[in-house]
Design a protein around this motif. Structure first.
Motif, PDB file in Angstrom:
ATOM      1  N   GLY A 130     -10.747 -12.503  -2.035  1.00 32.85           N
ATOM      2  CA  GLY A 130     -11.728 -12.212  -0.987  1.00 32.85           C
ATOM      3  C   GLY A 130     -11.769 -10.761  -0.555  1.00 32.85           C
ATOM      4  N   ILE A 131     -10.910  -9.923  -1.105  1.00 41.87           N
ATOM      5  CA  ILE A 131     -10.841  -8.532  -0.627  1.00 41.87           C
ATOM      6  C   ILE A 131     -12.100  -7.757  -1.023  1.00 41.87           C
ATOM      7  CG2 ILE A 131      -9.480  -6.385  -0.677  1.00 41.87           C
ATOM      8  CD1 ILE A 131      -7.076  -8.197  -1.472  1.00 41.87           C
ATOM      9  N   ALA A 132     -12.691  -8.129  -2.151  1.00 42.90           N
ATOM     10  CA  ALA A 132     -13.897  -7.441  -2.605  1.00 42.90           C
ATOM     11  C   ALA A 132     -15.069  -7.697  -1.657  1.00 42.90           C
ATOM     12  CB  ALA A 132     -14.255  -7.893  -4.023  1.00 42.90           C
ATOM     13  N   HIS A 133     -15.016  -8.770  -0.902  1.00 39.39           N
ATOM     14  CA  HIS A 133     -16.030  -9.003   0.132  1.00 39.39           C
ATOM     15  C   HIS A 133     -15.569  -8.505   1.490  1.00 39.39           C
ATOM     16  CE1 HIS A 133     -17.032 -11.986  -3.024  1.00 39.39           C
ATOM     17  NE2 HIS A 133     -18.254 -11.611  -2.726  1.00 39.39           N
ATOM     18  N   ALA A 134     -14.288  -8.670   1.752  1.00 37.25           N
ATOM     19  CA  ALA A 134     -13.768  -8.298   3.070  1.00 37.25           C
ATOM     20  C   ALA A 134     -13.879  -6.794   3.304  1.00 37.25           C
ATOM     21  CB  ALA A 134     -12.322  -8.759   3.213  1.00 37.25           C
ATOM     22  N   GLY A 135     -13.675  -6.005   2.251  1.00 38.93           N
ATOM     23  CA  GLY A 135     -13.783  -4.548   2.391  1.00 38.93           C
ATOM     24  C   GLY A 135     -15.151  -4.126   2.900  1.00 38.93           C
ATOM     25  N   PRO A 136     -16.217  -4.431   2.146  1.00 34.54           N
ATOM     26  CA  PRO A 136     -17.560  -4.078   2.638  1.00 34.54           C
ATOM     27  C   PRO A 136     -17.885  -4.711   3.995  1.00 34.54           C
ATOM     28  CG  PRO A 136     -17.644  -4.697   0.313  1.00 34.54           C
ATOM     29  CD  PRO A 136     -16.246  -4.953   0.778  1.00 34.54           C
ATOM     30  N   ALA A 137     -17.435  -5.935   4.216  1.00 35.78           N
ATOM     31  CA  ALA A 137     -17.756  -6.607   5.480  1.00 35.78           C
ATOM     32  C   ALA A 137     -17.078  -5.922   6.655  1.00 35.78           C
ATOM     33  CB  ALA A 137     -17.339  -8.078   5.415  1.00 35.78           C
ATOM     34  N   ALA A 138     -15.901  -5.369   6.427  1.00 36.34           N
ATOM     35  CA  ALA A 138     -15.145  -4.724   7.501  1.00 36.34           C
ATOM     36  C   ALA A 138     -15.373  -3.217   7.547  1.00 36.34           C
ATOM     37  CB  ALA A 138     -13.650  -5.004   7.327  1.00 36.34           C
ATOM     38  N   GLY A 139     -16.043  -2.679   6.544  1.00 36.90           N
ATOM     39  CA  GLY A 139     -16.185  -1.220   6.477  1.00 36.90           C
ATOM     40  C   GLY A 139     -14.881  -0.525   6.121  1.00 36.90           C
ATOM     41  N   ALA A 140     -14.014  -1.245   5.405  1.00 32.06           N
ATOM     42  CA  ALA A 140     -12.755  -0.635   4.942  1.00 32.06           C
ATOM     43  C   ALA A 140     -13.011   0.119   3.645  1.00 32.06           C
ATOM     44  CB  ALA A 140     -11.704  -1.724   4.720  1.00 32.06           C
ATOM     45  N   ALA A 141     -12.311   1.226   3.461  1.00 30.33           N
ATOM     46  CA  ALA A 141     -12.370   1.919   2.176  1.00 30.33           C
ATOM     47  C   ALA A 141     -11.814   1.000   1.097  1.00 30.33           C
ATOM     48  CB  ALA A 141     -11.554   3.204   2.236  1.00 30.33           C
ATOM     49  N   MET A 142     -12.360   1.137  -0.123  1.00 28.71           N
ATOM     50  CA  MET A 142     -11.869   0.333  -1.242  1.00 28.71           C
ATOM     51  C   MET A 142     -11.192   1.252  -2.247  1.00 28.71           C
ATOM     52  SD  MET A 142     -12.495  -2.958  -0.882  1.00 28.71           S
ATOM     53  CE  MET A 142     -12.724  -3.827  -2.419  1.00 28.71           C
ATOM     54  N   ILE A 143      -9.950   0.920  -2.561  1.00 30.61           N
ATOM     55  CA  ILE A 143      -9.189   1.682  -3.551  1.00 30.61           C
ATOM     56  C   ILE A 143      -8.959   0.752  -4.745  1.00 30.61           C
ATOM     57  CG2 ILE A 143      -7.154   3.129  -3.934  1.00 30.61           C
ATOM     58  CD1 ILE A 143      -8.910   4.024  -1.536  1.00 30.61           C
ATOM     59  N   MET A 144      -9.577   1.089  -5.864  1.00 28.47           N
ATOM     60  CA  MET A 144      -9.633   0.185  -7.008  1.00 28.47           C
ATOM     61  C   MET A 144      -8.754   0.707  -8.146  1.00 28.47           C
ATOM     62  SD  MET A 144     -11.787  -2.013  -5.962  1.00 28.47           S
ATOM     63  CE  MET A 144     -13.455  -2.632  -6.109  1.00 28.47           C
ATOM     64  N   PRO A 145      -7.727  -0.051  -8.552  1.00 25.49           N
ATOM     65  CA  PRO A 145      -6.839   0.453  -9.607  1.00 25.49           C
ATOM     66  C   PRO A 145      -7.445   0.404 -11.010  1.00 25.49           C
ATOM     67  CG  PRO A 145      -6.041  -1.654  -8.759  1.00 25.49           C
ATOM     68  CD  PRO A 145      -7.226  -1.279  -7.933  1.00 25.49           C
ATOM     69  N   ALA A 146      -8.487  -0.412 -11.200  1.00 26.39           N
ATOM     70  CA  ALA A 146      -9.096  -0.593 -12.523  1.00 26.39           C
ATOM     71  C   ALA A 146      -8.018  -0.913 -13.551  1.00 26.39           C
ATOM     72  CB  ALA A 146      -9.933   0.628 -12.909  1.00 26.39           C
ATOM     73  N   SER A 147      -8.016  -0.208 -14.699  1.00 30.29           N
ATOM     74  CA  SER A 147      -7.059  -0.567 -15.752  1.00 30.29           C
ATOM     75  C   SER A 147      -5.685   0.051 -15.522  1.00 30.29           C
ATOM     76  CB  SER A 147      -7.599  -0.115 -17.115  1.00 30.29           C
ATOM     77  OG  SER A 147      -7.767   1.293 -17.128  1.00 30.29           O
ATOM     78  N   MET A 148      -5.551   0.862 -14.488  1.00 32.86           N
ATOM     79  CA  MET A 148      -4.290   1.576 -14.241  1.00 32.86           C
ATOM     80  C   MET A 148      -3.315   0.680 -13.483  1.00 32.86           C
ATOM     81  SD  MET A 148      -5.269   4.172 -15.827  1.00 32.86           S
ATOM     82  CE  MET A 148      -4.094   5.480 -15.517  1.00 32.86           C
ATOM     83  N   MET A 149      -2.893  -0.387 -14.148  1.00 28.27           N
ATOM     84  CA  MET A 149      -2.107  -1.407 -13.469  1.00 28.27           C
ATOM     85  C   MET A 149      -0.609  -1.236 -13.664  1.00 28.27           C
ATOM     86  SD  MET A 149      -3.979  -3.651 -11.749  1.00 28.27           S
ATOM     87  CE  MET A 149      -3.223  -5.274 -11.861  1.00 28.27           C
ATOM     88  N   GLN A 150      -0.166  -0.117 -14.251  1.00 24.47           N
ATOM     89  CA  GLN A 150       1.266   0.131 -14.399  1.00 24.47           C
ATOM     90  C   GLN A 150       1.871   0.327 -13.005  1.00 24.47           C
ATOM     91  OE1 GLN A 150      -1.208   1.959 -15.296  1.00 24.47           O
ATOM     92  NE2 GLN A 150      -1.360   2.103 -17.519  1.00 24.47           N
TER      93      GLN A 150
END
Lengths: 538, 538
Positions: free
Chosen positions: B234-254
């Motif tokens: 739910g974070i992908a919705h909660a971020g925009p809904a709350a106006g929180a910045a989104m920090i996305m790791p993408a493929s950099m999962m090390q």
């Protein structure tokens, strides 16, 4: 294609069971003339189920209106849940309404019973014969000393509860009515707003969210804003929904008593109108407390007041905006991180705004006649209109001609506002309080804020008075702080650098206090009629 | 009597517009092999509207399924909103599924297009001819070095976007489908869960609330839990809904890359499975950070891990519980104030539980056969069943015999749990992982926790193996920490004071690693088949 999720309705009994099952040991404290009484959500839940049984015993109709006439207390919280959770509709009677308004709304809503705190029984009982549908008056003994009439209609709350069976709650239709709140406009009859289970549930979730009041199990929440007006800004639902302790001031609304309650009960969140916080400030300043947020609304929060709290209490006031028709909270203004390095002035200016609409409320500003949308440039103003699942669609059986909704489905707020580019609302005025001078609008709110920044001024209200040449001109009605004296010239000099020349008031009248409406707002109607004959200078 | 509130649906485009209008300047950061790219909600919103135009250009049906196959990134967030907001259904394909499962779910859902990150193109492209309904493969160039096939079905994301028209979003039916997530059980075909606009909206509000993740404009949220599995909690919705910045790791999962992102981007909230936090710990310990909460779930959070975070990072891990069928977050365990004076041990024990169901989820434990409710005494166990507007009612066109809902309308979770008197869930086991020994149940989870408290043990999985006399007996499969050695006797000695004698494992097998499922959980099915022939000692 349909989602394949459970069809579970959004109802108030869900909130009730959540508090009952998961937060049973969380305290509810109610103040009173005889001291504080202490309980828990577990006890409250048990009593609330029995109160549902009382309604059955009294023969209240399946969706009958239950009037309440009382302070913020545990018993009122029992009524708040037993009513809607058993299918009835709780109608909160505002104890500060004028007698004829009380009669009007009790008859208009067709209240079958009124639950009344003993401390305010003397306000209700003389009217009881004018309330045609009321069959029972249930007295809640809150330590008041009003005599309880010897009348077959009068019953005792605790006696009824002791004899009652606990009932189960199962509301299945989220659109059914839960509460009625009447809003007393300054013209015409009071107008009834009917909240549904769904709207209450969603408003509760909105109020709980951290961009609003941010309530959790870590909180002790004290609603100073009354449960008899606009559902205590949702705090009476948000507390049980979040598992926050509830600290109820009841009739102990004196500033010092409120400050004591905050300090002694570890209140972390509280909310009320600016007048309340003005009074509480000297009693709270310098004392240790656990407050993390003070919500404020109902009328614009003076920047000076918020800053005084920041300096003397350690936290500024959070401004929220809304109205009975928006359940009531629709926006608030917690400070975003980009203000981290901003100076106090910039932060205070942000806080002085009505804030960002909550998720669930969409806002626009429009030309009230053409409905043309106005730009969000913080300069253009227009009527603020809102849309969302906790905005009212219509009043309950309104008088002819009273329209709440635009043809394209937005709710008319009657507020005039500008919007910043990111949609932060700045209330310019009530539509009807704007002063139209020579075809141009003057904001009474902006003038009042400028005057109230004078160190000798306690309160100021600006109203439009008739003018032969300009149609209307502003008149400043000023209340000075105790022991201060000031002249008209002094006030006007203070204004000069702050406002355009043609905004300068025609005159300054020093008055003892600003007359207030039943909900504590400036009654400009009274001031306008008092100064209707004011002779302007040119 | 009906409420008189606006009939405004709970839809995802409301969340979209909220972020677009009110949080336009809030950053979205996406990591990648070529460095971090920076954007804002304003840019994201503009691109998302154009992506809606791309769907039209591609001829995707009005409620067509849009497959996604990628990491947590801004582009994935564009898909998350452009899909449902334009009436389509986003089907997130789990990049870790086995090839035959991917083929099955793409065909079962009837995906018309798949959007794929270039870094994982090699996992998808070989299967494309087995996916019968897929007409387009849109490659999102995330800096990966996979060769892009020269094939008329293959299109480039940015090229499509550059050519597209922005569209308006207006969803009117909150019950319509928004997302499909398949859950890969250990038996049978994957099962599809179909989230609606309403369920997504309500889950978002639940996740935002302070008893859960408590997101606001003050936050920078980093979902480590993937958007390709259970909607990133739910974070992908909660971020925009709350106006929180989104920090996305993408493929950099090390682990080190994640720790760097946390530190350098000022992440305040993040969430992922225990294995992730196990790996990140040494890279984060002792570094300055702004974290206020680390959410964890998917499988039980070892107490030792949470305590290690408390000691070395400065905050414990917040355990949450849920499953794809519950959207997925259903409960969490923030510490109530009564633990203020409790010792570390008591606090850690509370945190090791699955927590209190959120408002919006009701829970019960029942005998799975008779549906008889079990008491909340923290001893009795039963199947955990849940009910609420974000719990699934049924799977999408399930195989014969697959039933999610009880006859009385509760969702079967397949977890076995006990409840404390205040309804805090303690997961005892998965129904199918319980070990039935001599007619009595042994909890594999309890045994694993006991073994993992041994200082030399890194991981432990306990499975039931066939036994001629007792039907089943527990076998402990243990992974030691690097460089450690231990004997069976040593492990069993460690268990003796902790568990009942008849719970003692038949034996201890030292293995190199615990096999994991595609979503990172212990694959006990694999262990059971590996040790099916294990000869017990008596």
């Amino acid at each position: 294609m349909r989602g394949l999720m459970q069809d579970v309705p959004l109802t108030i009994d869900t909130i009730f069971r959540h508090a009952e099952q998961h937060h049973g040991d969380v305290p509810i404290v109610t103040d009173g003339p005889a001291g504080r009484s202490r309980s828990t959500y577990a006890e409250w839940a048990q009593r609330t189920r029995r109160l549902g049984g009382v309604f059955d015993t009294l023969g209240i109709s399946a969706d009958g209106r239950i009037g309440t006439f009382g302070w913020n207390s545990q018993r009122h919280l029992e009524l708040y849940f037993a009513g809607p959770c058993s299918g009835r509709v709780v109608h909160t009677l505002n104890i500060r309404l004028f007698p004829e308004q009380l009669t009007y709304i009790a008859n208009h809503a067709e209240d079958e019973v009124v639950f009344v705190d003993r401390t305010v029984l003397h306000l209700l009982w003389p009217l009881i014969d004018t309330m045609k549908t009321v069959q029972h008056v249930v007295v809640m003994d809150d330590g008041g000393d009003n005599e309880v009439p010897d009348d077959p209609r009068v019953l005792d709350y605790e006696t009824l509860l002791a004899d009652a069976q606990a009932v189960d709650f199962h509301i299945t239709d989220e659109g059914s009515a839960a509460y009625m709140c009447y809003t007393s406009g300054t013209t015409g009859n009071p107008k009834g707003v009917v909240y549904s289970h769904r709207s209450t549930y969603l408003h509760t979730m909105g109020v709980i969210s951290p961009n609003a009041f941010g309530l959790s199990v870590r909180d002790a929440a004290m609603p100073v804003v009354p449960m008899f007006h606009a559902n205590a800004w949702g705090i009476a639902h948000a507390g049980p929904a979040a598992g926050a302790a509830m600290i109820m001031p009841a009739s102990m609304m004196q500033p010092k008593a409120l400050a004591d309650l905050i300090v002694e009960e570890g209140v972390t969140f509280t909310a009320g109108v600016p007048t309340i916080w003005q009074g509480v400030l000297p009693h709270l300043a310098g004392r240790p407390h656990k407050l993390r947020e003070i919500g404020c609304g109902g009328s614009a929060v003076p920047k000076a007041l918020s800053e005084a709290y920041r300096e003397q209490v350690g936290l500024p006031i959070l401004q929220a905006w809304g109205m009975t028709e928006t359940h009531p909270v629709a926006s608030s203004g917690i400070l975003p991180p980009r203000f981290e390095d901003a100076d106090d002035e910039a932060r205070a200016a942000w806080r002085a705004r009505a804030g960002i609409p909550f998720l669930g409320v969409e806002a626009r500003i429009v030309d009230a006649d053409t409905l043309e949308e106005q730009p969000w440039d913080d300069e253009a103003t227009g009527e603020l209109q809102v849309r969302g699942p906790w905005c009212a669609a219509a009043y309950y059986n309104p008088d002819a001609g009273v329209e709440l909704t635009t043809p394209d489905g937005w709710m008319k707020t009657g507020d005039v506002a500008a919007m910043s580019p990111d949609g932060n609302i700045r209330i310019a005025d009530r539509t009807k309080d704007l002063i139209k001078s020579g075809g141009e609008w003057i904001s009474s709110v902006d003038l009042e804020n400028a005057i109230m920044s004078h160190p000798k001024v306690k309160e100021a209200a600006v109203v439009g008075i008739p003018h032969p040449k300009w149609d209307e001109r502003p008149l400043a009605c000023v209340v000075l702080k105790e022991g201060e004296t000031a002249t008209e010239e002094e006030i006007l000099e203070h204004l000069k650098p702050q406002v355009a020349k043609w905004w300068m008031p025609e005159g300054v009248e020093f008055i003892d206090e600003v007359p207030k409406t039943s909900v504590g707002k400036f009654s400009k109607k009274d001031l306008r009629s008092r100064f209707a004959e004011y002779v302007t200078k040119q």
